[in-house]
Write a protein that holds these residues in place. Sequence first.
Motif: not given
Length: 114
Positions: A47-60
Amino acid sequence: MLTELVEHYGWEILDTAMRFNCFNTKPSIASSVKYLKKTQWAREKLEAFYLSRFKRMPRPTAAEREIPPRMRTFADGIVPREPMELTVDSILASQAKAASAYKDIQRACISRSQ
């Protein structure tokens, strides 16, 4: 989520990035979902990979890292960007850089404690 990742990156890149055996040995959506349902840490890592690499959302933030990725929220107006382009070589280089930085931190901690 898994289907999107496989369609975009493929099993080889996911295996290199995640290092889950279900992505390496006879990978399939069904076997991977079965594994991810049983293994919370792996599900959170994906899920973290999906958010950071695929969706490129801001770092937590540090506080947000304590919350499972699927429970995090984003400020209004923040929208996903185009997926990060990844190759096996780029992932391996990134992992090597992270391992080197980790070793440097460990050496610095040991030096301070002596």
